[in-house]
Design a protein around this motif. Structure first.
Motif, mmCIF file in Angstrom:
data_model
loop_
_atom_site.group_PDB
_atom_site.id
_atom_site.type_symbol
_atom_site.label_atom_id
_atom_site.label_comp_id
_atom_site.label_asym_id
_atom_site.label_seq_id
_atom_site.Cartn_x
_atom_site.Cartn_y
_atom_site.Cartn_z
ATOM 1 N N HIS A 209 -3.016 -0.153 9.549
ATOM 2 C CA HIS A 209 -3.407 1.140 8.990
ATOM 3 C C HIS A 209 -4.809 1.510 9.464
ATOM 4 O O HIS A 209 -5.712 0.677 9.470
ATOM 5 C CB HIS A 209 -3.356 1.110 7.455
ATOM 6 C CG HIS A 209 -3.372 2.476 6.869
ATOM 7 N ND1 HIS A 209 -4.528 3.204 6.732
ATOM 8 C CD2 HIS A 209 -2.364 3.257 6.417
ATOM 9 C CE1 HIS A 209 -4.239 4.375 6.210
ATOM 10 N NE2 HIS A 209 -2.916 4.435 6.001
ATOM 11 N N ASP B 139 1.577 5.719 6.238
ATOM 12 C CA ASP B 139 1.072 7.087 6.108
ATOM 13 C C ASP B 139 -0.415 7.095 6.454
ATOM 14 O O ASP B 139 -1.233 6.558 5.706
ATOM 15 C CB ASP B 139 1.294 7.564 4.668
ATOM 16 C CG ASP B 139 0.755 8.960 4.407
ATOM 17 O OD1 ASP B 139 0.207 9.600 5.336
ATOM 18 O OD2 ASP B 139 0.894 9.430 3.259
ATOM 19 N N SER C 126 0.715 7.657 -6.806
ATOM 20 C CA SER C 126 -0.528 6.953 -6.492
ATOM 21 C C SER C 126 -0.201 5.593 -5.885
ATOM 22 O O SER C 126 0.877 5.024 -6.087
ATOM 23 C CB SER C 126 -1.371 6.760 -7.759
ATOM 24 O OG SER C 126 -0.840 5.724 -8.553
ATOM 25 N N SER D 41 -9.797 -1.756 5.404
ATOM 26 C CA SER D 41 -11.192 -2.187 5.358
ATOM 27 C C SER D 41 -11.332 -3.617 5.876
ATOM 28 O O SER D 41 -10.354 -4.370 5.952
ATOM 29 C CB SER D 41 -11.707 -2.127 3.915
ATOM 30 O OG SER D 41 -11.055 -3.100 3.130
ATOM 31 N N ALA E 11 -7.114 3.122 8.027
ATOM 32 C CA ALA E 11 -8.144 3.098 6.983
ATOM 33 C C ALA E 11 -8.330 1.718 6.364
ATOM 34 O O ALA E 11 -9.020 1.587 5.362
ATOM 35 C CB ALA E 11 -7.796 4.110 5.888
ATOM 36 N N ALA F 210 -2.546 9.276 6.156
ATOM 37 C CA ALA F 210 -3.366 10.038 5.217
ATOM 38 C C ALA F 210 -3.827 9.201 4.030
ATOM 39 O O ALA F 210 -4.681 9.634 3.264
ATOM 40 C CB ALA F 210 -2.588 11.258 4.720
ATOM 41 N N ARG F 211 -3.281 8.014 3.864
ATOM 42 C CA ARG F 211 -3.704 7.144 2.764
ATOM 43 C C ARG F 211 -5.135 6.675 2.997
ATOM 44 O O ARG F 211 -5.557 6.429 4.122
ATOM 45 C CB ARG F 211 -2.778 5.932 2.640
ATOM 46 C CG ARG F 211 -1.391 6.264 2.156
ATOM 47 C CD ARG F 211 -1.392 6.582 0.684
ATOM 48 N NE ARG F 211 -0.056 6.904 0.198
ATOM 49 C CZ ARG F 211 0.225 7.046 -1.074
ATOM 50 N NH1 ARG F 211 -0.695 6.894 -1.995
ATOM 51 N NH2 ARG F 211 1.450 7.359 -1.442
ATOM 52 N N THR F 212 -5.880 6.536 1.916
ATOM 53 C CA THR F 212 -7.288 6.137 1.994
ATOM 54 C C THR F 212 -7.434 4.621 2.017
ATOM 55 O O THR F 212 -6.477 3.886 1.781
ATOM 56 C CB THR F 212 -8.057 6.671 0.771
ATOM 57 O OG1 THR F 212 -7.555 6.012 -0.400
ATOM 58 C CG2 THR F 212 -7.919 8.182 0.635
ATOM 59 N N ALA F 213 -8.654 4.173 2.263
ATOM 60 C CA ALA F 213 -8.942 2.736 2.247
ATOM 61 C C ALA F 213 -8.647 2.138 0.871
ATOM 62 O O ALA F 213 -8.140 1.017 0.773
ATOM 63 C CB ALA F 213 -10.395 2.483 2.638
ATOM 64 N N ASP F 214 -8.937 2.880 -0.195
ATOM 65 C CA ASP F 214 -8.626 2.396 -1.540
ATOM 66 C C ASP F 214 -7.118 2.256 -1.729
ATOM 67 O O ASP F 214 -6.649 1.305 -2.353
ATOM 68 C CB ASP F 214 -9.198 3.327 -2.606
ATOM 69 C CG ASP F 214 -10.706 3.220 -2.728
ATOM 70 O OD1 ASP F 214 -11.275 2.203 -2.290
ATOM 71 O OD2 ASP F 214 -11.318 4.165 -3.265
ATOM 72 N N ASP F 215 -6.365 3.234 -1.195
ATOM 73 C CA ASP F 215 -4.906 3.154 -1.281
ATOM 74 C C ASP F 215 -4.392 1.912 -0.556
ATOM 75 O O ASP F 215 -3.542 1.187 -1.070
ATOM 76 C CB ASP F 215 -4.251 4.394 -0.654
ATOM 77 C CG ASP F 215 -4.438 5.659 -1.467
ATOM 78 O OD1 ASP F 215 -4.832 5.576 -2.647
ATOM 79 O OD2 ASP F 215 -4.185 6.741 -0.906
ATOM 80 N N VAL F 216 -4.901 1.685 0.644
ATOM 81 C CA VAL F 216 -4.456 0.535 1.436
ATOM 82 C C VAL F 216 -4.774 -0.763 0.705
ATOM 83 O O VAL F 216 -3.941 -1.669 0.643
ATOM 84 C CB VAL F 216 -5.084 0.557 2.851
ATOM 85 C CG1 VAL F 216 -4.746 -0.702 3.622
ATOM 86 C CG2 VAL F 216 -4.626 1.794 3.608
#
Length: 132
Positions: free
Chosen positions: A61, A30, A11, A65, A63, A32-38
């Protein structure tokens, strides 16, 4: 013969807490990582020793924000502030801060964007299954 489960991807929170610099950088690269991940992986904007390469990977990235972009408007590195000033998601409050930047090129770019805001992108088309 038993099948093994595919390896799980750590995670973003685990990487941010215990990952190496290289693992965090790879995760930020990556798509494929989400905005929350970033947001979880992004270095703290108030960390004086925040790695500029990690910050630049965060800003690049797809994604990322607007809130994360805005974090770096007062970063110690002029190169990072220049990226923020030209980022399409930079919030107007960050542009206002950048318009006062001691580096003239950053300040003029931010002021130009404040004076000439870009129209928002149109929303993506809504697809409805079964309808044409």
């Amino acid at each position: 013969m038993s099948r093994r489960a595919p390896p799980t991807r750590p995670s973003a929170y685990a990487l941010a807490a215990w990952g190496t610099r290289e693992e965090v950088l790879a995760a930020l690269r990556d798509p494929a990582r989400t905005a929350d991940d970033v947001a979880a992986l992004a270095p703290g904007y108030q960390e004086p020793d925040a790695d500029t390469e990690l910050v630049e990977a965060t800003l690049a990235h797809p994604a990322v924000s607007a809130g994360v972009v805005g974090r770096y408007a007062t970063h110690r590195s002029a190169a990072v502030r220049a990226v923020v000033a030209t980022h399409p998601l930079v919030p107007s409050t960050a542009l206002q801060a950048l318009a006062l930047d001691p580096v003239e090129q950053i300040a003029s770019t931010a002021q130009h964007r404040l004076d000439h805001p870009e129209p928002p992108a149109p929303p993506p088309p809504v697809s409805r299954p079964g309808r044409r």
